[in-house]
Write an enzyme that holds these catalytic residues in place. Sequence first.
Site, PDB file in Angstrom:
ATOM      1  CB  SER A 160      -0.934  -0.004   1.218  1.00 51.94           C
ATOM      2  OG  SER A 160      -0.215  -0.267   2.406  1.00 51.94           O
ATOM      3  CD  GLU A 209      -7.664  -5.635   1.664  1.00 47.11           C
ATOM      4  OE1 GLU A 209      -6.503  -6.106   1.637  1.00 47.11           O
ATOM      5  OE2 GLU A 209      -7.940  -4.500   1.241  1.00 47.11           O
ATOM      6  CD  GLU A 263      -2.271  -8.748  -2.686  1.00 51.89           C
ATOM      7  OE1 GLU A 263      -2.894  -8.884  -3.767  1.00 51.89           O
ATOM      8  OE2 GLU A 263      -2.028  -7.643  -2.164  1.00 51.89           O
TER       9      GLU A 263
HETATM   10  O1  KIV Z   1      -0.390  -3.447   1.664  1.00 53.79           O
HETATM   11  C1  KIV Z   1      -1.101  -3.397   2.668  1.00 53.79           C
HETATM   12  O2  KIV Z   1      -1.202  -2.366   3.340  1.00 53.79           O
HETATM   13  C2  KIV Z   1      -1.842  -4.595   3.050  1.00 53.79           C
HETATM   14  C3  KIV Z   1      -2.802  -4.476   4.179  1.00 53.79           C
HETATM   15  C4  KIV Z   1      -4.006  -3.762   3.709  1.00 53.79           C
HETATM   16  C5  KIV Z   1      -3.145  -5.789   4.753  1.00 53.79           C
HETATM   17  O3  KIV Z   1      -1.683  -5.604   2.456  1.00 53.79           O
END
Ligand code: KIV
Length: 278
Positions: A50, A186, A120
């Site tokens: 993220s 999620e 993932e």
């Molecule tokens: O990249 C991220 O911040 C995540 C979280 C939302 C679990 O994978």
Amino acid sequence: MSATARKKAPNAEDIRARKGGQPLVSLTAYTTPMAQVMDPHCDFVLVGDSVGMVLHGLTSTLGVTMEMMILHGQAVARGLNGAMMVIDMPFASYEEGPTQAFRNAARLMAETGAGAVKLEGGVEMAETIRFLTKRGIPVMAHIGLTPQSINTLGGYKVQGRDAQADAVLADAHAVSDAGAFSVVLEKVPRVLADQITAEVAIPTIGIGASAGCDGQILVVDDMLGFFTAFKPKFVKRYADLGAQADSAIAQYAAEVRDRSFPAAEHVFADTVPAKGNT
Ligand code: KIV
């Protein structure tokens, strides 16, 4: 022992052992100062991909690179003392197969000091998770909404409603059986998240899932009100730092323009009257 007195960061097996116990606390971090602030409060900190959206202005996580993850991972590691560090494998660094995944996971861990990687995918990633865990790389899985797959999922939609529930349940069992030490759920309906938590042997970490999960994670800039491009329903804003920063910067701009900043206490005298006054 108080949180601030902790010395030894938990490892993947410590996290696994927390199944069904006191909920695990986690946030994302991308920088040293933010890692320092959350370290006493978190069991593990995720250097999430993220970072691409939150700090680099990307419109998805797909453009995040290994180099970005390593740079931010190294920064976060400098700020942690008692929390475990988990690092995301970026898009296209593991999907080709177990060998590619091992090479990049090993690099992430060696160059950042992370105690585990997160990737993932469910059933389709089970073979890779097994390969990594058998070779010394603890894996946190991430199922349900997997943001690296938004182009095939059709957007940031809830995953596992109605007829989709069996597939998400199968993903949870597959990653657990393959050796993952925990799994992020999620944007999964609450009842399904609770069922997964009851059925799998590893801790579930919820984000938009259920208070019944074995732990929770949020993107730190979301919960602090710094990242406001959009606000998913599952984000609770614990602070409004974006608005505070805006008003602080507006005040600074006004004071520069009317010359009330810098004031006398912010500038240096043109003589040095006392020893050491520089
Ligand atoms: O990249 C991220 O911040 C995540 C979280 C939302 C679990 O994978």
